[in-house]
Motif scaffolding. Sequence first.
Motif, short mmCIF file in Angstrom:
data_model
loop_
_atom_site.label_atom_id
_atom_site.label_comp_id
_atom_site.label_asym_id
_atom_site.label_seq_id
_atom_site.Cartn_x
_atom_site.Cartn_y
_atom_site.Cartn_z
N PHE A 274 1.08 -1.47 0.01
CA PHE A 274 -0.46 -0.36 0.19
C PHE A 274 0.74 1.41 0.03
CE2 PHE A 274 -3.23 -2.23 2.72
CZ PHE A 274 -3.76 -3.08 1.09
N LYS A 275 2.37 0.95 -0.12
CA LYS A 275 2.33 2.16 0.61
C LYS A 275 2.02 3.46 1.07
CE LYS A 275 4.80 0.72 -3.74
NZ LYS A 275 4.68 1.22 -5.62
N PHE A 276 1.23 3.28 2.28
CA PHE A 276 0.92 4.17 3.41
C PHE A 276 2.41 5.29 3.75
CE2 PHE A 276 -3.50 3.56 3.75
CZ PHE A 276 -4.35 3.80 2.52
N GLY A 277 1.87 6.04 4.82
CA GLY A 277 2.93 6.79 4.85
C GLY A 277 3.67 7.70 4.03
N THR A 278 3.65 7.27 2.61
CA THR A 278 5.09 7.52 1.39
C THR A 278 4.05 8.79 0.48
OG1 THR A 278 5.21 6.09 -0.13
CG2 THR A 278 6.54 5.61 2.20
N SER A 279 5.12 8.96 -0.58
CA SER A 279 4.65 9.89 -2.00
C SER A 279 4.26 8.78 -2.53
CB SER A 279 5.43 11.39 -2.32
OG SER A 279 6.81 10.17 -2.65
N TYR A 280 4.50 7.49 -3.02
CA TYR A 280 4.35 7.10 -3.49
C TYR A 280 3.03 5.81 -2.81
CZ TYR A 280 8.70 7.09 -4.95
OH TYR A 280 10.50 7.92 -5.62
N ALA A 281 1.69 6.61 -2.18
CA ALA A 281 1.33 6.02 -1.26
C ALA A 281 -0.34 5.63 -1.93
CB ALA A 281 -0.02 6.57 -0.87
N GLU A 282 -0.79 4.01 -2.61
CA GLU A 282 -1.41 3.65 -3.52
C GLU A 282 -3.04 3.61 -2.64
OE1 GLU A 282 -0.74 2.54 -6.56
OE2 GLU A 282 1.38 1.12 -6.58
N THR B 110 -8.58 7.17 -0.80
CA THR B 110 -7.33 7.90 -1.31
C THR B 110 -6.17 7.44 -0.60
OG1 THR B 110 -8.27 9.61 -1.63
CG2 THR B 110 -6.69 10.30 -1.72
N GLY B 111 -4.92 6.54 -0.64
CA GLY B 111 -3.61 6.44 -0.08
C GLY B 111 -3.29 7.66 0.62
#
Length: 375
Positions: A156-164, A212-213
């Motif tokens: 999910f890459k949450f917490g980053t600018s790449y969040a899905e 939203t991610g």
Amino acid sequence: VITAGAGDVFIGGGATVDQYIPQWDGNNTKTLKGGYMPLGSGFNFNTASDVNVPTGLAVKKYVDSSINNKNYFNNSGLTVDIENKSAGTTTHGQHVGEGWELTSVGISSSATLSRGNATFRGHYSLEMDCDTTDTPTGTDLLLVTHRLEGYDVASFKFGTSYAEDLVISFWAIGFKAGDYHVIVKNKANDRSYISRYTLVSAVEQFIELPITGDTGGVWDIDNTEGLEVIFVLAAGDSYDHTGLTTWLGGDYRSTPGQVNFLDSTSNYWRITEPKLEISTSATTWVSPDHGTATDKSERYYQVLDAQLQAATATQLGNQTAPSWTYKTGMRVNPTGAVTLGGGSGATFAFGSSSFGQAAANTIQTTFRVELDARL
């Protein structure tokens, strides 16, 4: 600009290439026609023409809907019931179908969470029934909670600018009409996303909730809790927030207007085919493989039946006391609740993949051990 012959792909013309896709030609032969098509125009899949053509977004949604994206919910078919509570439980913290937990905090009434039979869309369902009435206040909560391990949600890459972006979808039916909420939150309880859906009494409805991610907050990607999804049936106003479909810096459960599921013993709530996926729109739910779902579930909870042999202190000192290997490796060293069929004095030590007898018992006996490594 890239051009091609009649019937071939043409990309170009006054805008960036990634804004356009080839369109069908106008005589229903479904060969590609030279030209380009801006996103956002009308479409009609039944008639291929220069006027009624699928837009890029429409094509993407159509393709996405035909793909079965990975479902991140564990045991989404509810076929694995290790705790044997499918007939129903009113006890906070117990699971009906492994991974699907009844959360009841401060509720003086009784509500039963059970696994419904296959009459709702031909699958097992989660069913909540109001047994006695109550009016939740303050921090009172009645929820169905599903926790996911950090390793499983790392993509999910949450917490980053790449969040899905994610989508939660399910079929629902309930007697109590009105607004319900689904919450996505982190382990630290400082990131919450509130989604709302509205039920019409006794009508089957497909619910699709885009998430939203989250580019903020801390989201663990190890063997601890990575993400929590909460289905809210009743909540006191201490957890209310007016922010809907946006990431909030706190621990919230609903917006004002959440129904009180506990206001009538006629109330029931059922959901089936739950799916959590990386997508901007819901794709088809597919029943998970039962063996795979069982193995995954037993990473968190197992029940073993075995037999002890009488052991002496000397045998234990020589490491000849019996030990047992778990059905599958567990998330962490579990807590073990042991029920002896007879005898006394036996104690155990629990590791992440096996457990053994740590003190002698007086006679040979059968026993049952419940191993709990849940999030």
